[in-house]
Design a protein around this motif. Structure first.
Motif, PDB file in Angstrom:
ATOM      1  N   PRO A 173      -0.046   7.215  -1.036  1.00 41.30           N
ATOM      2  CA  PRO A 173      -0.825   5.739  -1.597  1.00 41.30           C
ATOM      3  C   PRO A 173       0.306   4.640  -1.676  1.00 41.30           C
ATOM      4  N   ASP A 174       0.052   3.309  -1.976  1.00 34.29           N
ATOM      5  CA  ASP A 174       0.881   2.304  -2.052  1.00 34.29           C
ATOM      6  C   ASP A 174       1.771   2.522  -3.178  1.00 34.29           C
ATOM      7  N   LYS A 175       0.917   2.996  -4.340  1.00 28.91           N
ATOM      8  CA  LYS A 175       1.869   3.154  -5.677  1.00 28.91           C
ATOM      9  C   LYS A 175       3.068   4.097  -5.492  1.00 28.91           C
ATOM     10  N   VAL A 204       4.757   4.957  -2.586  1.00 28.52           N
ATOM     11  CA  VAL A 204       5.461   4.271  -1.837  1.00 28.52           C
ATOM     12  C   VAL A 204       6.496   3.179  -2.717  1.00 28.52           C
ATOM     13  N   ALA A 205       5.767   2.457  -3.404  1.00 24.42           N
ATOM     14  CA  ALA A 205       6.395   1.623  -4.445  1.00 24.42           C
ATOM     15  C   ALA A 205       7.187   2.261  -5.445  1.00 24.42           C
TER      16      ALA A 205
END
Length: 410
Positions: free
Chosen positions: A191-193, A195-196
């Motif tokens: 999920p994006d978090k 990846v961040a």
């Protein structure tokens, strides 16, 4: 490929051979050489693909080189962060087995048990520490953990860390570590978090992914039974009596559901144990040990156990309640068919769960095999006839003649 084809120390290969591991899994083939090369790595792979050995073996390989040259007290050189106590315990057991012919010392710390025994072990010195985030930070605040000489940080099951609200703790732990270190991040999904997070704590990472077709447990037979909700327990008992042999894990959505089904199966003479978040850590450990040692042949669990235990030779997984998230389904059935072995997953679907089946089938890219021949089929509702609102015997308010003779103005 064989493990002997990988650049691993002979003492590691000896331990691996004793465990009867011969051929590395896909994730191990991809990850081990890159980790030995001391690169930061992001690895996307589902549960049951051999991830623990993929990071444990190269970490041990790196530490073996310095184990005999160091003098004095042992310091933490490798730290593995795990979201659940069960998974942390399992990782520690794997490290111990792989370290059998080395001088490396490993331990695990997690909450729910007394601090003092963990402090005593840490004071003696360890090379490899496996920990859950909360307990690690507690021990660090009390001055019991020193990470200044850390060489490798592993964040395991990062997406589960996110789901359980541990991401801030992970960031705090990373800040306690030296800047110059190797960081490995493992996650089933990205999920994006996540990846961040990876972009802030990893340096030019190598990205590895095990293709979805390889992670969906090809050797697992997946059967689907449509059944009225009120008959799920009856069908479960029927299957246990007639269709299922060996070790079984049954997944339920709620803690109450786990306890209720456990009582029912015990009344029917089955050797059952259970696992959920309301149980004390000692009871959770006992449940897993009883299941591993065949004192109980059935383990009923909530999803806290879906990624938290690694038990070989689980023959069948039953989804008593279907999950509403496709990834959770894959994690559950990944308890069986591990390391290329065959397994069976059975899902019981009531009418209110039909939408979940469509989501799961779309995610895994295939249809589940529907078994219709069983004692509790779902009865298809008969189409209702539309009521005829016109009564042929009812007289109109006006007669035909009155309509016929009505004068119109046009």
């Amino acid at each position: 490929m064989q493990f002997s084809d990988l650049p691993l120390h002979k003492n590691i290969l000896k331990a691996v051979a004793e465990l009867r591991f011969h051929s590395p899994t896909v994730v191990q083939q991809k990850a081990i050489p890159v980790i030995i090369a001391k690169k930061d790595v992001i690895i996307a792979a589902q549960t049951g693909t051999g991830k623990t050995a993929a990071f444990a073996l190269p970490i041990i390989n790196q530490l073996i080189e310095t184990q005999d040259t160091e003098k004095g007290e042992k310091k933490i050189k490798a730290l593995i962060i795990s979201p659940t106590r069960e998974l942390a315990h399992q990782i520690n057991e794997n490290f111990k087995a792989f370290c059998k012919y080395t001088n490396l010392r490993t331990t695990v710390v997690y909450g729910g048990v007394s601090l003092e025994p963990q402090k005593d072990v840490l004071k003696k010195g360890v090379d490899i520490l496996i920990a859950t985030p909360g307990r690690l930070l507690d021990l660090h605040r009390q001055g019991e953990i020193d990470l200044r000489l850390l060489k490798t940080l592993v964040i395991d099951e990062a997406d589960l860390m996110l789901d359980m609200g541990f991401i801030n703790d992970v960031q705090n732990i990373e800040e306690l570590c030296p800047r110059k270190k190797q960081t490995l991040l493992f996650s089933a999904t990205m999920p994006d978090k996540i990846v961040a997070l990876a972009s802030t704590i990893l340096q030019n990472p190598e990205k590895l992914s095990v293709a979805s077709t390889e992670t969906k447990a090809k050797e697992i037979g997946q059967l689907l039974y449509y059944v009225p909700k009120r008959n799920k327990t009856d069908l479960c008992l029927q299957l246990l009596r007639t269709e299922i042999n060996g070790k079984v894990i049954i997944f339920r959505r709620t803690k109450f559901g786990v306890d209720k089904l456990e009582q029912t199966l015990q009344k029917n003479g089955y050797q059952v144990t259970s696992l959920h978040g309301d149980k004390s850590q000692n009871l959770r450990n006992k449940a897993i040990e009883d299941f591993k040692n065949n004192k109980a042949h059935i383990l009923i669990a909530t999803d806290v156990a879906a990624r938290g235990i690694d038990i070989s030779k689980v023959d069948v997984v039953i989804n008593f309640d279907l999950p509403n998230i496709a990834e959770t389904y894959v994690h559950r059935i990944g308890r069986t068919g591990r390391a290329g072995k065959s397994g069976l997953a059975i899902s019981l679907c009531s009418i209110d769960e039909v939408a979940y089946v469509k989501i799961i089938q779309a995610f895994i890219g295939k249809d589940l095999k529907v078994i219709e021949d069983h004692p509790f089929p779902v009865k298809k509702p008969k189409p209702k006839k539309q009521p005829n609102t016109i009564n042929p015997n009812k007289k109109s308010r006006k007669s035909k003649n009155s309509k016929k003779n009505k004068k119109r103005w046009y």
